[in-house]
Design an enzyme around this catalytic site. Structure first.
Site, PDB file in Angstrom:
ATOM      1  N   PRO A  68       0.831  -1.207   0.000  1.00  0.00           N
ATOM      2  CA  PRO A  68       0.000   0.000   0.000  1.00  0.00           C
ATOM      3  C   PRO A  68       0.862   1.252   0.000  1.00  0.00           C
ATOM      4  O   PRO A  68       1.832   1.347   0.753  1.00  0.00           O
ATOM      5  CB  PRO A  68      -0.782  -0.123   1.311  1.00  0.00           C
ATOM      6  CG  PRO A  68      -0.726  -1.570   1.664  1.00  0.00           C
ATOM      7  CD  PRO A  68       0.600  -2.060   1.166  1.00  0.00           C
ATOM      8  N   MET A  69       0.528   2.192  -0.872  1.00  0.00           N
ATOM      9  CA  MET A  69       1.226   3.476  -0.916  1.00  0.00           C
ATOM     10  C   MET A  69       0.168   4.574  -0.959  1.00  0.00           C
ATOM     11  O   MET A  69      -0.685   4.591  -1.850  1.00  0.00           O
ATOM     12  CB  MET A  69       2.147   3.548  -2.137  1.00  0.00           C
ATOM     13  CG  MET A  69       3.351   2.626  -2.047  1.00  0.00           C
ATOM     14  SD  MET A  69       4.398   2.660  -3.531  1.00  0.00           S
ATOM     15  CE  MET A  69       3.431   1.613  -4.638  1.00  0.00           C
ATOM     16  N   CYS A 101       5.118   2.029   9.489  1.00  0.00           N
ATOM     17  CA  CYS A 101       5.125   3.418   9.036  1.00  0.00           C
ATOM     18  C   CYS A 101       6.128   4.241   9.851  1.00  0.00           C
ATOM     19  O   CYS A 101       6.052   4.272  11.085  1.00  0.00           O
ATOM     20  CB  CYS A 101       3.729   4.022   9.176  1.00  0.00           C
ATOM     21  SG  CYS A 101       3.629   5.744   8.648  1.00  0.00           S
ATOM     22  N   ASN A 140      10.582  -7.379   1.776  1.00  0.00           N
ATOM     23  CA  ASN A 140      10.279  -6.085   1.173  1.00  0.00           C
ATOM     24  C   ASN A 140      11.528  -5.213   1.239  1.00  0.00           C
ATOM     25  O   ASN A 140      12.228  -5.201   2.237  1.00  0.00           O
ATOM     26  CB  ASN A 140       9.115  -5.441   1.934  1.00  0.00           C
ATOM     27  CG  ASN A 140       8.760  -4.055   1.454  1.00  0.00           C
ATOM     28  OD1 ASN A 140       8.456  -3.176   2.243  1.00  0.00           O
ATOM     29  ND2 ASN A 140       8.786  -3.823   0.160  1.00  0.00           N
ATOM     30  N   GLY A 159       6.882  -2.172  -3.584  1.00  0.00           N
ATOM     31  CA  GLY A 159       6.341  -0.830  -3.409  1.00  0.00           C
ATOM     32  C   GLY A 159       6.806   0.103  -4.498  1.00  0.00           C
ATOM     33  O   GLY A 159       6.319   0.088  -5.624  1.00  0.00           O
TER      34      GLY A 159
END
Length: 382
Positions: free
Chosen positions: A26-27, A111, A215, A239
């Site tokens: 998710p971005m 985050c 990731n 991402g």
């Protein structure tokens, strides 16, 4: 333990099997329904909605609810959820599963944004091990009646002196999470430097009962294969590498199937993808607003191509399909893909930063008092 054998389909719980073990990260402001549809048209994978706050869902925030929009080709409705309070997180999962038919919930504990970490959320939260376990337990139990798997994403830790990823893996297993994804950077690195793939291998070696996803720094399909061969991870999370390059998922599907990737797209094919992207945004938002939303993607699509500054500037101001078309025809469709851009970082990078934390946060792995729910406002997508 690294392995030379490529992983097969990614299995999450008893209900989800992803043919190609690739997940779109998710971005914020990027991975909306239009972009996810565009990526899914290129290749198989799990495409995750933009991050939504648990409080926003529980309070029925208009923006949060509006983000629960899924493309026709999304067979698995996947949402990333952010929160700091176990009870609120559990209730948000019930809203997602019971009211919106979501098939997969991913919890964000990675985050590094200051407004989140300074209140103990995001990448700061796994330092409080008991709280992490409580949140995962509430979320997993809330999803259980619906048969929905809950996964988590995290970073190595706050900084090199405060690493949490191995503890997070143990807690994920103990609480019944269906998988854990590790971004091989600390919060203090933000998106700078190189991702530490060895940490992904260490986590894979420590976690035996659930999939471990890697990731960080997957810019090409070859990077994904190199990561799984080096670390033994069960799949990858992509991402920034797909910004302006949704065909990366086509290449990833081919690579994990042991096939040769298609030739690099010439500018004409890139232009076709750009037009398709704008159309999909228009279907979701209306033509004018969709074109305005598309503007941010122009520089990513044209990165490295010899397009003049005037055309780039004008493309960054389009508000209709006609305006977009009139500019695209000025580009040379036979222009080859700029190979100098292959394997290079895309999107935000920056430099290491001090992680903003609550006073005394690092004094103990246990939470003293209640979590500050101001760490989670009702605004999703940020």
């Amino acid at each position: 333990m690294p392995t030379a054998t490529l992983p097969g389909p990614l299995r999450l719980g008893d209900s989800i099997e992803v043919a190609t073990p690739v997940v779109l990260a998710p971005m914020a402001g990027v991975t909306n329904a239009a972009f996810r549809q565009l990526c899914a048209e290129q290749g198989a994978g799990l495409y995750v909605c933009e991050m939504i706050t648990s409080r926003g869902l529980v309070e029925r925030d208009r923006v949060s609810l509006s983000m629960l929009t899924f493309a026709p080709n999304e067979s698995v409705k996947s949402v990333q959820l952010y929160g700091v309070d176990p009870a609120t997180m559990g209730e948000a999962v019930r809203v997602l599963c019971g009211e919106h038919g979501v098939d997969h919930v991913d919890l964000n504990f990675g985050c590094p944004v200051p407004k989140i970490t300074r209140k103990g959320g995001g990448a700061a939260l796994p330092w409080k091990a008991t709280l992490l376990g409580q949140i995962l337990t509430e979320a997993v139990e809330a999803a259980r009646p619906y048969g929905v798997p809950v996964t988590m994403k995290t970073r190595k830790g706050i900084d090199d002196d405060h690493l949490t990823y191995l503890d997070a893996g143990r807690i994920a297993e103990d609480t019944g999470a269906a998988a854990i994804a590790l971004h091989g950077r600390t919060a203090s690195q933000h998106y700078s430097g190189r991702a530490d793939w060895d940490s992904i291998g260490e986590l894979k070696a420590a976690v035996s009962s659930i999939p471990v996803l890697g990731n960080g720094d997957i810019w090409e399909a070859a990077d994904a294969i190199a990561m799984v061969e080096r670390t033994g991870c069960d799949g990858v999370v992509v991402g920034r590498g797909c910004l302006g390059r949704p065909w990366l998922f086509r290449d990833l599907s081919a690579a994990f199937a042991g096939e040769t990737a298609q030739e690099l797209p010439r500018l004409g094919e890139v232009m076709g993808v750009m037009r398709r992207h704008a159309e999909l945004l228009g279907e979701w938002l209306g033509e004018e607003r969709g074109c305005v939303e598309f503007r941010k993607h122009v520089s990513w699509y044209l990165k490295g191509f010899p397009a003049g500054g005037r055309i780039r500037e004008d493309l960054g101001m389009v508000s209709s399909y006609a305006a977009l078309d009139s500019l695209l025809v000025e580009l040379d469709p036979d222009e080859p893909y700029p190979v100098s851009e292959l394997g290079t970082p895309r999107g935000r990078q920056g430099s290491p930063k001090r992680v903003h934390l609550p006073d005394g946060w690092l004094d103990s792995r246990e939470l003293a008092g209640a979590i500050d729910i101001a760490a989670e406002d009702a605004t999703s997508g940020g």
